[in-house]
Design an enzyme around this catalytic site. Structure first.
Site, PDB file in Angstrom:
ATOM      1  N   GLY A  78       0.811  -1.205   0.000  1.00 41.65           N
ATOM      2  CA  GLY A  78       0.000   0.000   0.000  1.00 41.65           C
ATOM      3  C   GLY A  78       0.848   1.260   0.000  1.00 41.65           C
ATOM      4  N   ASP A 236      -1.779  -6.158  -1.123  1.00 49.74           N
ATOM      5  CA  ASP A 236      -1.280  -7.506  -0.870  1.00 49.74           C
ATOM      6  C   ASP A 236      -1.845  -8.109   0.403  1.00 49.74           C
ATOM      7  OD1 ASP A 236       0.223  -5.845   0.809  1.00 49.74           O
ATOM      8  OD2 ASP A 236       2.144  -6.343  -0.110  1.00 49.74           O
TER       9      ASP A 236
END
Length: 486
Positions: A78, A236
């Protein structure tokens, strides 16, 4: 159907080929490459052209091993983003690890306060260089760059666009920015306007499972069949959580450069207790919320391995973990989130300096340093788990582990002992599995997340670790609590 999962982390990328049917799930790694920030003009940035080429190479390899490819999906870490104008990237994205990326953080806190940030976005993560902080620094230090931009894309969407997909936003990775209202699952425009930050450059947010168009012509020339680009759970951790067979009130722990510890819920929690214990609300698949805490994770170990590699020392995990098993337990601890640890100096020496400064035994040799890091990481995780348990009505009774830590038996055993909870490790490639699963959801192979998790549970093995040696960990938690964060 055949799907390609592209999983890009802050230290490396991996490409997976997956086959998903209503009754079977298969995944294999086909390509792996390094990914580290590069220094350019005094800044640490991500090399987009190199990343794209490595990704395309991976898709080519996947195509050679499959009877046609149907879809491709990208997930990344992120926080980081790219700015575009008329479809062209204005410059390589700056890494959140860059020392100057969030230079105006304290000014931002002074302007609105941490409580207001939590109320607006459900995000604390005060140890994480959030996108909001980076954008604020750009507005203060490089306003001309923002003025030139007409679009901001988070890293997975930026890479997908470079592969030929349409520009889009996606909720799971956007929710890491500290710029999203987790109840509305849309940008927190009121907060951004209050900070005089641009909102017109933000793309509308979509849920995972969107179709983004065929792969670019130059890639299609190298990959037969021109697979379609889709949006998986593009953060992720969101992908990893989707790929874990969670049930009951199990906590999840995704282990990579960052450790993401949390529980899955239907609604965000923005209570006083949530703020006090610094939990964050990030968004997941199928309308879920990931109530979580971030810990600086295997980044410290990977930086040590990089320093040892440059010095010509052995860096294989088997060698390092064998040495760590023979080192004294809990001899020295570090706070993984201390600001003392960065990318601008060799990590082994940073760890030794921290221990000297805190009057602890200085770790010697690779084994001493690795054991120090593993002990510190599980101790910090145990502390954060206590904070998480104080916020929810039903404290976790076990931990589902995903990411690189699954392969690390010593780490798994230490984690069970430090937390006093059973640890269910696996599946090994939870992030890739979650990426592939959400691609399968996009093309209706799997009807919903619950059915997908049942499929994962039947298709992949897990290993369960019970607590066996819990002595000494309460003292370790007390010691770590007293360590400095600078």
């Amino acid at each position: 159907m055949n799907h390609v999962a592209i999983d890009i982390g802050a230290s490396g990328g991996t490409v997976y080929l997956g086959s998903v049917t209503p009754t079977a799930f298969d995944v294999k790694e086909v390509h792996r490459f390094d990914n580290r920030p590069v220094e350019r003009d005094g800044r640490y940035v991500w090399d987009l052209s190199a990343l794209r080429e490595r990704i395309v190479e991976g898709i080519e390899i996947a195509a050679e091993q499959a009877d046609g490819l149907d879809t491709v999906g990208v997930d990344t870490w992120g926080l980081d983003f790219g700015l575009l104008s008329d479809g062209a990237v204005l410059r390589d994205p700056v890494s959140y690890r860059d020392p100057d990326a969030t230079a105006t953080r304290e000014e931002l806190f002074d302007a609105v306060g941490k409580r207001r940030l939590f109320e607006a976005t459900g995000i604390t993560n005060w140890n994480t260089p959030n996108t909001l902080w980076q954008l604020h620094t750009l507005a203060e230090r490089e306003p001309e760059l923002l003025e030139r931009a007409d679009s901001l894309l988070m890293m997975p969407q930026l890479l997908t666009t470079l592969l030929g997909g349409r520009q889009a936003g996606e909720v799971t990775v956007a929710s890491t920015t500290q710029m999203v209202d987790p109840s509305e699952r849309s940008w927190a425009t009121g907060l951004l306007e209050e900070l005089s930050l641009p909102t017109e450059i933000l793309p509308p947010l979509e849920e995972p499972g969107q179709r983004l168009g065929p792969i670019a012509d130059d890639v299609a020339q190298r990959v037969p069949g021109a697979p379609e680009l889709v949006t998986p759970a593009s953060h992720d951790t969101a992908a990893a959580v989707a790929g874990l067979p969670l049930d009951g009130n199990a906590a999840f722990l995704n282990t990579g450069s960052w450790f993401i510890l949390g529980v899955e819920r239907d609604e965000p929690i923005r209570s006083d207790a949530g703020f006090e214990h610094a939990v964050s609300n990030e968004l997941g698949v199928d309308g879920t919320v990931r109530l979580l805490q971030n810990v600086n994770g295997f980044f410290l170990l990977e930086e040590c391995r990089e320093a040892w590699r440059e010095a010509g020392d052995p860096v294989a995990y088997d060698h390092l973990l064998s040495a760590a098993r023979n080192a004294a337990p809990r001899a020295a601890l570090v706070d993984p989130d201390a600001e003392a640890f960065g990318i601008d100096a060799p990590m082994p020496e940073q760890i030794r300096q921290y221990c000297r400064r805190t009057d602890q035994p200085v770790p010697t040799g690779q084994g001493g340093i690795v054991r120090c890091l593993l002990d510190s990481l599980v101790t910090k995780t145990a502390l954060e788990l206590e904070g998480l348990a104080a916020v929810v009505d039903d404290p976790p009774s076990s931990i589902n582990l995903g990411g690189g830590g699954v392969r690390n038996e010593l780490f798994c055993r230490l984690l069970a002992d430090a937390t006093g909870l059973p640890v269910v490790a696996g599946p090994v490639e939870a992030t890739a599995i979650g990426n592939l699963l959400t691609q399968a959801l996009a093309v209706d192979t799997v009807p919903d997340l619950a059915a997908g998790r049942r499929l994962v549970e039947s298709a992949f093995e897990t290993t369960r670790y019970e607590p066996t040696d819990t002595d000494g960990w309460e003292r370790a938690k007390a010691r770590l609590t007293d360590l400095p964060s600078a």
